[in-house]
Design an enzyme around this catalytic site. Structure first.
Site, mmCIF file in Angstrom:
data_model
loop_
_atom_site.group_PDB
_atom_site.id
_atom_site.type_symbol
_atom_site.label_atom_id
_atom_site.label_comp_id
_atom_site.label_asym_id
_atom_site.label_seq_id
_atom_site.Cartn_x
_atom_site.Cartn_y
_atom_site.Cartn_z
ATOM 1 N N TYR A 150 0.886 -1.155 0.050
ATOM 2 C CA TYR A 150 0.122 -0.020 0.085
ATOM 3 C C TYR A 150 0.877 1.111 0.036
ATOM 4 O O TYR A 150 1.727 1.460 0.997
ATOM 5 C CB TYR A 150 -0.951 -0.002 0.938
ATOM 6 C CG TYR A 150 -1.878 1.201 1.279
ATOM 7 C CD1 TYR A 150 -3.037 1.200 0.447
ATOM 8 C CD2 TYR A 150 -1.614 2.310 1.980
ATOM 9 C CE1 TYR A 150 -4.020 2.219 0.242
ATOM 10 C CE2 TYR A 150 -2.376 3.548 1.844
ATOM 11 C CZ TYR A 150 -3.589 3.404 1.196
ATOM 12 O OH TYR A 150 -4.614 4.305 0.852
ATOM 13 N N ASP A 160 9.450 3.049 0.689
ATOM 14 C CA ASP A 160 8.071 3.780 1.243
ATOM 15 C C ASP A 160 8.635 3.697 2.720
ATOM 16 O O ASP A 160 7.887 2.768 3.371
ATOM 17 C CB ASP A 160 6.925 3.196 0.598
ATOM 18 C CG ASP A 160 5.623 3.877 1.193
ATOM 19 O OD1 ASP A 160 5.818 4.616 1.996
ATOM 20 O OD2 ASP A 160 4.658 3.706 0.503
ATOM 21 N N LYS A 187 2.728 10.953 6.929
ATOM 22 C CA LYS A 187 2.263 10.484 8.392
ATOM 23 C C LYS A 187 2.750 11.740 9.413
ATOM 24 O O LYS A 187 2.447 12.946 9.501
ATOM 25 C CB LYS A 187 2.457 9.450 8.897
ATOM 26 C CG LYS A 187 1.760 8.142 7.797
ATOM 27 C CD LYS A 187 0.449 8.139 7.978
ATOM 28 C CE LYS A 187 0.010 6.682 7.298
ATOM 29 N NZ LYS A 187 -1.320 6.849 6.990
HETATM 30 N N1 PMP Z 1 2.602 4.457 2.038
HETATM 31 C C1 PMP Z 1 2.354 3.850 3.097
HETATM 32 C C2 PMP Z 1 3.490 2.756 3.487
HETATM 33 C C3 PMP Z 1 1.256 4.275 3.820
HETATM 34 O O1 PMP Z 1 0.984 3.517 4.872
HETATM 35 C C4 PMP Z 1 0.190 5.319 3.435
HETATM 36 C C5 PMP Z 1 -0.866 5.592 4.490
HETATM 37 N N2 PMP Z 1 -1.451 4.616 5.112
HETATM 38 C C6 PMP Z 1 0.677 6.029 2.454
HETATM 39 C C7 PMP Z 1 1.769 5.747 1.625
HETATM 40 C C8 PMP Z 1 -0.257 7.126 1.742
HETATM 41 O O2 PMP Z 1 -0.086 8.142 2.523
HETATM 42 P P1 PMP Z 1 -1.395 9.344 2.620
HETATM 43 O O3 PMP Z 1 -2.597 8.488 3.361
HETATM 44 O O4 PMP Z 1 -0.684 10.461 3.637
HETATM 45 O O5 PMP Z 1 -1.401 9.603 1.258
#
Ligand code: PMP
Length: 432
Positions: free
Chosen positions: A156, A237, A264
């Site tokens: 994700y 990521d 985050k």
């Molecule tokens: N990458 C990871 C690993 C995430 O957990 C998330 C959000 N849960 C995101 C990207 C996306 O971030 P955002 O919700 O700020 O767009």
């Protein structure tokens, strides 16, 4: 009582105790599809609606108080209303916030982040982790002149970069190669067949949304080596995992990615994203590079340098996030995960907890869970029952079993959550 009946009864009990949230859910459904504007927050029969948050607590509109063990899916690392962030934001309110101009805190924050992550000599700010990943991918494709992107099943990286069981119709249309996570043979084979076409690998060092499944050091090192030998870029990521140490998961692993994406908690709970890498690669965004045959990339965004997020981020990194504060909650998370697993084993309930440091996920299977495929036969009803039981006892974890500790959580809170889980597991022993 069988599990289906038990879940029905738990939902009814939950709904009966929350008439105000129920009424808000009906009102919301008229103007928000499903009463919702952030998919992960939907659950049956309806989510409780929060009125107020302070310290480690949330209060809902029916007057229930919960200890917040979810920490806004990791964006709430600091807990609610952390003083240094509040002070910084109040100062911004006094000096103006929609400037349409550059200001000092974007420089301060970039300096703090590049100090913290050696893989990032330069950064660009975005509004979300999703945008950070979209931009990192565009940069990798542009830099390599290639089109294929390797990602992993159940990875994700944002709402438009999600690789769950079914194809996601809202994903951006890149030329994806979707491989099983933690599968070294699959990676070797994909690079053997497509090495010269692979622009980049986008990977979470620990899959978060998939259920807190850590990447093995061997798997992640293999990705580094394969990217290096095939001229592909490795993108970590670290939107969730940057809390594993001051230098993130990459520091713990001793692996240097080409690009890192963040998000985050780093703006103290305000909207935030960032991506970065070495100055040569990031220099692609330098408008002065538009000379001769080279073209720079643009990266627009009205709120990229929004003053509240920038100021909140500076306060977060300067005054709150350090090796000591991170180590404390990472140790607490390790303890919670270990004791939850002991509880599930001793009571004979087919559940387990996975994760790393302050992030963990409870599953409806006894495990082991080494990739999302191991969750195929798990029983979601057990997780749902535990979720409602914990809410009843005043603890908020995600409906999917996700827990993200915040700086407000103390050892006594973890002990109380364990006692509540033990009580539930004992009552449900043998039901699974
Ligand atoms: N990458 C990871 C690993 C995430 O957990 C998330 C959000 N849960 C995101 C990207 C996306 O971030 P955002 O919700 O700020 O767009």
């Amino acid at each position: 009582m069988d599990l289906d009946l038990a879940v029905g009864a738990a939902q009814q009990h939950y709904a009966d105790a929350r008439p105000n949230s129920a009424s808000w859910a009906r009102r919301a459904a008229a103007v928000l599809p499903g009463g919702n504007t952030r998919s992960v927050l939907a659950f049956e029969p309806f989510p409780f609606r929060v009125e107020r948050a302070e310290g480690k607590y949330l209060w809902d509109v029916d007057g229930h108080r919960y200890v917040d063990f979810l920490g806004n899916y990791t964006a709430g690392l600091l807990g609610h209303s952390p003083e240094p962030v509040e002070k910084a934001v109040r100062a911004v309110l006094d000096s103006g916030w929609s400037l349409g101009s550059v200001h000092r805190d974007e420089v301060h924050l970039a300096e703090l982040l590049t100090d913290r992550f050696p893989s990032m000599e330069q950064v660009r700010f975005t509004n979300s982790g999703t945008e950070a990943n979209l931009m990192a991918l565009a940069l990798a494709l542009h830099t390599t002149g290639r089109s294929k992107v390797m990602v992993f099943q159940h990875g994700y990286h944002g709402g438009v970069l999600a690789f769950g069981e079914a194809a996601n119709p809202v994903n951006v249309p890149h030329d994806w190669l979707v491989l099983p996570y933690n599968d070294q043979a699959a990676v070797v084979e994909a690079f053997r067949s497509h090495g010269a076409e692979i622009a980049c690998v986008l990977v979470e060092p620990m899959q978060g949304s998939a259920g807190c499944i850590p990447g093995t050091p061997e798997f992640l090192s293999l990705l580094r080596n394969q990217c290096s030998s095939n001229g592909s870029m490795l993108i970590f990521d670290e939107v969730m995992t940057s809390r594993f140490s001051l230098g993130g998961a990459q520091e713990v692993l001793g692996i240097m990615p080409d690009l890192t994406t963040l998000g985050k908690y780093l703006a103290g709970g305000f909207s935030f994203g960032a991506f970065g890498g070495n100055s040569e690669i990031m220099g692609t965004f330098d408008p002065k590079r538009n000379a001769g045959s080279t073209t720079s990339l643009g990266h627009a965004g009205t709120f990229n340098n929004n003053v509240i997020s920038m100021a909140a981020g500076v306060a977060t990194l300067k005054e709150m996030v350090n090796s000591t504060t991170l180590a404390r909650i990472n140790n607490l998370g390790d303890l919670l995960r270990k004791e939850l697993n002991e509880t599930f084993q001793e009571s004979g309930v087919d559940m387990c907890a996975t994760g790393q440091g302050s992030l963990l996920n409870i599953h409806g299977t006894a495990g082991p869970v080494l990739s999302a495929a191991d969750l195929a036969g798990s029983d979601d009803r057990l997780k749902e029952l535990l979720f409602f039981a914990l809410l009843d006892d005043g603890f908020y974890v995600a409906r999917r079993g996700f827990v993200a500790l915040s700086f407000e959580i103390e050892a006594a809170d973890v002990a109380a959550l364990l006692t509540a889980t033990e009580g539930w597991a004992t009552a449900h022993a043998g039901r699974s």
